[in-house]
Write a protein that holds these residues in place. Structure first.
Motif, PDB file in Angstrom:
ATOM      1  N   UNK A  91      -0.316  -9.888 -10.192  1.00 24.65           N
ATOM      2  CA  UNK A  91      -1.502  -9.054  -9.994  1.00 24.65           C
ATOM      3  C   UNK A  91      -1.137  -7.735  -9.307  1.00 24.65           C
ATOM      4  N   UNK A  92      -0.112  -7.761  -8.447  1.00 21.32           N
ATOM      5  CA  UNK A  92       0.325  -6.533  -7.794  1.00 21.32           C
ATOM      6  C   UNK A  92       1.002  -5.605  -8.799  1.00 21.32           C
ATOM      7  N   UNK A  93       1.713  -6.170  -9.753  1.00 16.28           N
ATOM      8  CA  UNK A  93       2.312  -5.368 -10.820  1.00 16.28           C
ATOM      9  C   UNK A  93       1.226  -4.642 -11.605  1.00 16.28           C
ATOM     10  N   UNK A  94       0.152  -5.353 -11.889  1.00 19.57           N
ATOM     11  CA  UNK A  94      -0.955  -4.745 -12.642  1.00 19.57           C
ATOM     12  C   UNK A  94      -1.596  -3.604 -11.846  1.00 19.57           C
ATOM     13  N   UNK A  95      -1.730  -3.784 -10.547  1.00 23.16           N
ATOM     14  CA  UNK A  95      -2.297  -2.732  -9.693  1.00 23.16           C
ATOM     15  C   UNK A  95      -1.381  -1.518  -9.697  1.00 23.16           C
ATOM     16  N   UNK A  96      -0.086  -1.732  -9.624  1.00 20.78           N
ATOM     17  CA  UNK A  96       0.870  -0.613  -9.666  1.00 20.78           C
ATOM     18  C   UNK A  96       0.756   0.166 -10.968  1.00 20.78           C
ATOM     19  N   UNK A 138      -1.860   0.311 -12.909  1.00 21.16           N
ATOM     20  CA  UNK A 138      -3.157   0.989 -12.913  1.00 21.16           C
ATOM     21  C   UNK A 138      -3.124   2.281 -12.087  1.00 21.16           C
ATOM     22  N   UNK A 139      -2.510   2.224 -10.921  1.00 16.25           N
ATOM     23  CA  UNK A 139      -2.485   3.414 -10.051  1.00 16.25           C
ATOM     24  C   UNK A 139      -1.581   4.488 -10.628  1.00 16.25           C
ATOM     25  N   UNK A 140      -0.560   4.083 -11.380  1.00 16.71           N
ATOM     26  CA  UNK A 140       0.349   5.061 -11.980  1.00 16.71           C
ATOM     27  C   UNK A 140      -0.303   5.838 -13.115  1.00 16.71           C
ATOM     28  N   UNK A 141      -1.271   5.194 -13.760  1.00 16.26           N
ATOM     29  CA  UNK A 141      -1.935   5.837 -14.890  1.00 16.26           C
ATOM     30  C   UNK A 141      -3.004   6.742 -14.344  1.00 16.26           C
ATOM     31  N   UNK A 154      11.093   0.079  -7.304  1.00 15.74           N
ATOM     32  CA  UNK A 154      10.161  -0.861  -7.933  1.00 15.74           C
ATOM     33  C   UNK A 154      10.893  -1.995  -8.646  1.00 15.74           C
ATOM     34  N   UNK A 155      12.078  -1.707  -9.135  1.00 20.00           N
ATOM     35  CA  UNK A 155      12.841  -2.724  -9.855  1.00 20.00           C
ATOM     36  C   UNK A 155      13.204  -3.919  -8.972  1.00 20.00           C
ATOM     37  N   UNK A 156      13.339  -3.664  -7.672  1.00 23.09           N
ATOM     38  CA  UNK A 156      13.782  -4.710  -6.757  1.00 23.09           C
ATOM     39  C   UNK A 156      12.661  -5.323  -5.924  1.00 23.09           C
ATOM     40  N   UNK A 157      11.430  -4.904  -6.170  1.00 22.47           N
ATOM     41  CA  UNK A 157      10.322  -5.440  -5.382  1.00 22.47           C
ATOM     42  C   UNK A 157      10.022  -6.877  -5.778  1.00 22.47           C
ATOM     43  N   UNK A 158       9.750  -7.674  -4.796  1.00 23.64           N
ATOM     44  CA  UNK A 158       9.319  -9.063  -5.026  1.00 23.64           C
ATOM     45  C   UNK A 158       7.799  -9.067  -4.895  1.00 23.64           C
ATOM     46  N   UNK A 159       7.126  -8.878  -6.027  1.00 20.85           N
ATOM     47  CA  UNK A 159       5.669  -8.798  -5.995  1.00 20.85           C
ATOM     48  C   UNK A 159       5.061  -9.761  -7.016  1.00 20.85           C
ATOM     49  N   UNK A 160       3.814 -10.074  -6.770  1.00 21.02           N
ATOM     50  CA  UNK A 160       3.066 -10.968  -7.651  1.00 21.02           C
ATOM     51  C   UNK A 160       2.645 -10.212  -8.917  1.00 21.02           C
ATOM     52  N   UNK A 191       0.830  -1.204   0.000  1.00 19.30           N
ATOM     53  CA  UNK A 191       0.000   0.000   0.000  1.00 19.30           C
ATOM     54  C   UNK A 191       0.864   1.252   0.000  1.00 19.30           C
ATOM     55  N   UNK A 192       1.926   1.248   0.792  1.00 17.39           N
ATOM     56  CA  UNK A 192       2.842   2.402   0.806  1.00 17.39           C
ATOM     57  C   UNK A 192       3.471   2.597  -0.571  1.00 17.39           C
ATOM     58  N   UNK A 193       3.839   1.498  -1.215  1.00 17.49           N
ATOM     59  CA  UNK A 193       4.427   1.591  -2.556  1.00 17.49           C
ATOM     60  C   UNK A 193       3.405   2.140  -3.555  1.00 17.49           C
ATOM     61  N   UNK A 194       2.151   1.717  -3.419  1.00 13.74           N
ATOM     62  CA  UNK A 194       1.098   2.249  -4.289  1.00 13.74           C
ATOM     63  C   UNK A 194       0.987   3.763  -4.145  1.00 13.74           C
ATOM     64  N   UNK A 195       1.000   4.230  -2.917  1.00 15.69           N
ATOM     65  CA  UNK A 195       0.889   5.670  -2.669  1.00 15.69           C
ATOM     66  C   UNK A 195       2.096   6.400  -3.242  1.00 15.69           C
ATOM     67  N   UNK A 196       3.283   5.841  -3.038  1.00 16.70           N
ATOM     68  CA  UNK A 196       4.495   6.461  -3.580  1.00 16.70           C
ATOM     69  C   UNK A 196       4.448   6.548  -5.105  1.00 16.70           C
ATOM     70  N   UNK A 197       3.995   5.482  -5.749  1.00 14.91           N
ATOM     71  CA  UNK A 197       3.907   5.468  -7.210  1.00 14.91           C
ATOM     72  C   UNK A 197       2.861   6.476  -7.690  1.00 14.91           C
ATOM     73  N   UNK A 198       1.711   6.490  -7.052  1.00 14.70           N
ATOM     74  CA  UNK A 198       0.661   7.437  -7.440  1.00 14.70           C
ATOM     75  C   UNK A 198       1.138   8.878  -7.260  1.00 14.70           C
ATOM     76  N   UNK A 199       1.796   9.141  -6.144  1.00 15.50           N
ATOM     77  CA  UNK A 199       2.300  10.490  -5.884  1.00 15.50           C
ATOM     78  C   UNK A 199       3.364  10.870  -6.908  1.00 15.50           C
TER      79      UNK A 199
END
Length: 91
Positions: free
Chosen positions: A81-86, A88-91, A73-79, A7-15
């Motif tokens: 579906x989480x990549x897709x959410x990231x 989406x929030x960036x757009x 983001x390059x070093x995150x170990x995410x699924x 969630x923190x990463x989502x906020x950082x990306x959106x910001x």
């Protein structure tokens, strides 16, 4: 990845997407708050506090803050579906 960290990463990306033009538009802030108020990922997050912290960091570091967020983001170990959410929030 745990929900809180993601969630923190989502906020950082959106910001970061919001300030990439070096301007914090009130309409963009309103839209960010609207999105976070509806999404279950953000239920336990104080979005105003997070945005204030990121705003202060942006005014101190400028575009280096955005670079840091994106490089992390390059070093995150995410699924997948989480990549897709990231994305989406960036757009």
């Amino acid at each position: 990845m745990k929900k809180e960290l993601f969630t923190k990463k989502l906020i950082e990306v959106a910001f970061s997407a919001m300030v990439c033009d070096s301007h914090i538009d009130k309409l963009e802030l309103t839209k960010l708050k609207e999105i976070t108020s509806k999404d279950f990922y953000f239920q336990d997050i104080n979005i105003d506090k997070e945005v204030d912290l990121l705003t202060k960091e942006f005014f101190l570091k400028g575009s280096l803050m955005i670079d840091h967020v994106m490089n992390e983001l390059l070093n995150l170990k995410i699924e997948n579906y989480q990549k897709m959410i990231l994305v989406e929030i960036a757009i």
